[in-house]
Enzyme design. Structure first.
Site, PDB file in Angstrom:
ATOM      1  N   CYS A 122       0.793  -1.236   0.000  1.00  0.00           N
ATOM      2  CA  CYS A 122       0.000   0.000   0.000  1.00  0.00           C
ATOM      3  C   CYS A 122       0.825   1.286   0.000  1.00  0.00           C
ATOM      4  O   CYS A 122       0.717   2.099  -0.916  1.00  0.00           O
ATOM      5  CB  CYS A 122      -0.924   0.015   1.212  1.00  0.00           C
ATOM      6  SG  CYS A 122      -1.949  -1.444   1.419  1.00  0.00           S
TER       7      CYS A 122
ATOM      8  N   HIS B 172      -2.768   6.648   4.517  1.00  0.00           N
ATOM      9  CA  HIS B 172      -1.669   5.699   4.720  1.00  0.00           C
ATOM     10  C   HIS B 172      -0.301   6.255   4.314  1.00  0.00           C
ATOM     11  O   HIS B 172       0.607   5.500   3.962  1.00  0.00           O
ATOM     12  CB  HIS B 172      -1.932   4.389   3.978  1.00  0.00           C
ATOM     13  CG  HIS B 172      -1.330   3.196   4.664  1.00  0.00           C
ATOM     14  ND1 HIS B 172      -1.282   1.941   4.099  1.00  0.00           N
ATOM     15  CD2 HIS B 172      -0.741   3.073   5.872  1.00  0.00           C
ATOM     16  CE1 HIS B 172      -0.703   1.090   4.910  1.00  0.00           C
ATOM     17  NE2 HIS B 172      -0.366   1.752   6.003  1.00  0.00           N
TER      18      HIS B 172
END
Length: 575
Positions: free
Chosen positions: A81, A142
């Site tokens: 990610c 994130h």
């Protein structure tokens, strides 16, 4: 804006209205397209109907491919990610920005660490900002929060070109669902490591004490000092959901812990409000809808429970499709469809190691965290822009998520930054059908900061080649790793494997290393790898243990009294 031109009619001498005059002189001032980006989390290449799945219903997502352009060889810059998302936002390989891991940890696990996307990077939101856009980011970020001090928000979306943020600074995890654990499953390892070190040192000190080399005071001090890291680790692992599950609206903490059931509906509502506000302000907008699905823990609203034939994953996928549909419906409602660029993709491939809660990558080899195999980096990619692109087009040429940086910059009329290497390419001529060959002659596939493979698209013919120098360390006899694959333990191949990715999508039939084709193509790719490595300038990494480590003094607590009663529900969404 063109859609509100009637408000600006103003008569001047000669019978010509001022707006018409301005329109004739400056026809481009009102033509800036809106941009909507949908990015799913851990969605498999074979999960969608438009990519061959006939088992789960995804009509809204499929409509983007049907009404626009579908890319079948669309690639991320990483199979995890954090680095993939950094490359997507900046158009640059993570190794250029410090977002490529140097060790075992390849994602920003603790949202209150100092790891994050450097503010010196120029995101596509900062590009659209130059063109007067209103920018919103809804969902999973994130990419960090603070850098040096609590409250500096150096890595926050609002410091990276966005005007509005609602969502997760970190990520969703199984730990939030109180079932299978990701972080807390590591407790035995860390407790065992700490106990082993403590026991060996304690026995050594006891022997020294018995031999009269040290006093009993030293032994007591040691026991006391070692109680600190043991307590610290215990707090982290036993309270991970409390410490890491929260939602921000702009800089404000509004929910802790996250209520996963109904989260998609709240994200949709925030997206709809943003579109409404931007339309009312008569400003072009960039909206990033960064969905939490399909990352575990998988939880949907009640109306989607049991809706599909494939358990929680299928339910979550259908909820994701519903979410996309609600945003697309709003675009039509406000009459924005023709002049809105809509893009859908995923940050990496499906996670094979978690079984039925992970995505389906079709015939592709590997998955999330695997590094260079296409299953982890080859993802759905669709673009719809009715006023510019023809519908129903399929492109099999290599393209990258990083190309969206260039596409957005071109669409809004802003030049690319000239002080840095941009790895994305201009794919608009390819999307429009003006050219038939990818602008990427070479593409490079990393695992962390280690280059593991490279792609080569010759300027003639139709083939795309892939040379693999390292393979993931899979469990013998299987196609998966223990939980995630580690870049550090990849298997270095004595003789790199060459694949024809045009006919061998599953990377199962390497070209004979003794053939002339192998010798010719591999030498070209190896030279390109050397050239690429020489182009990468040293940069401060964000993935040191010091930066990755959680800072409890930065721990968000919605009532300001950490660690007591850090519980709150967003008053905007009380139920």
């Amino acid at each position: 804006m063109i859609r509100n031109r009637s408000r600006f009619i103003y008569s001047i001498s000669g019978g010509m209205d001022l707006y018409l005059l301005l329109f004739l002189l400056f026809p481009c001032v009102s033509s800036k397209p809106n941009v909507i980006i949908f990015i799913a989390d851990d969605l498999g290449y074979g999960d969608l109907g438009c990519y061959g799945n006939t088992s789960v219903r995804t009509p809204n997502i499929d409509s983007i491919a049907r009404e626009g352009v579908k890319m079948t060889q669309h690639l991320t810059a990483a199979s995890t990610c954090t680095p993939s998302r950094s490359a997507f936002l900046t158009g640059r390989y993570p190794v250029r920005t410090g977002m490529a891991a140097t060790g075992l940890m390849r994602v920003n696990t603790w949202p209150y660490s100092s790891c994050g996307l450097p503010s010196s990077e120029v995101t596509f939101a900062e590009q659209t900002k130059k063109a007067g856009y209103m920018n919103g980011f809804i969902g999973k970020w994130h990419l960090g929060l603070h850098k040096d001090t609590l409250g500096d928000f150096e890595h926050h979306p609002l410091n990276q070109g966005f005007d509005y943020f609602y969502g997760l600074i970190g990520t969703n995890l199984d730990d939030f669902g109180h079932e299978t654990k990701v972080i807390t499953s590591q407790r035995p390892y860390w407790y065992g490591e700490l106990f082993s070190i403590w026991a060996v040192t304690a026995v050594s000190l006891w022997c020294l004490y018995r031999a009269n080399y040290i006093r009993v005071f030293s032994f007591v001090v040691f026991v006391f000092i070692w109680s600190v890291p043991v307590t610290f680790v215990y707090i982290l692992f036993e309270n991970y959901t409390l410490l890491s599950s929260f939602i921000h609206r702009n800089y404000d903490l509004v929910e802790q812990p996250i209520r996963l059931a109904g989260l998609s509906q709240r994200l949709v509502n925030e997206g709809l409000e943003f579109i409404q506000n931007a339309t009312a302000a008569e400003k072009p907008f960039l909206l990033v809808m960064s969905w939490v699905h399909m990352h575990v823990f998988l939880r949907t609203a009640k109306e989607f429970e049991g809706r599909s034939k494939f358990g929680r994953y299928g339910d979550a996928l259908e909820e994701l499709d519903w979410s996309v549909g609600k945003i697309l419906k709003a675009v039509r409602k406000y009459g924005l469809e023709d002049n809105t660029l809509v893009y859908f993709t995923s940050d990496n491939g499906g996670h094979l190691e978690i079984g039925t809660d992970g995505g389906y990558n079709g015939i592709l080899k590997g998955g999330k965290t695997h590094g260079s195999p296409d299953g982890g980096i080859r993802v759905p990619g669709m673009i719809k822009w009715p006023s510019v692109l023809n519908e129903g087009k399929v492109i099999d040429e290599p393209t990258s998520l990083m190309d969206i940086y260039n596409l957005i910059s071109t669409a809004v009329g802003v030049e690319l930054p000239s002080d840095r290497q941009i790895d994305g390419r201009d794919i608009l001529p390819l999307l429009k059908g003006d050219v038939s060959v990818s602008p990427h002659e070479f593409m490079f596939h990393y695992c962390g900061n280690r280059l593991k493979a490279a792609r080569y698209r010759p300027r003639d013919g139709s083939k795309t080649w892939k040379l693999v120098t390292h393979e993931p360390d899979l469990i013998p006899g299987s196609k998966v790793c223990t939980f995630v694959c580690s870049c550090n333990f990849d298997v270095a191949l004595t003789t790199p494997k060459l694949y024809d990715m045009t006919s061998d999508l599953g990377e199962s039939n390497p070209i004979d290393a003794n053939s002339n084709t192998y010798k010719e193509i591999s030498s070209i790719i190896l030279q390109a790898i050397d050239n690429h490595k020489n182009s990468v300038e040293p940069v401060e990494t964000q993935f040191t243990w010091k930066k990755l480590a959680p800072k409890l003094t930065w721990q968000p607590c919605c009532n300001g009294r950490f660690p007591f009663k850090c519980l709150c529900t967003d008053p905007k969404y009380p139920e």
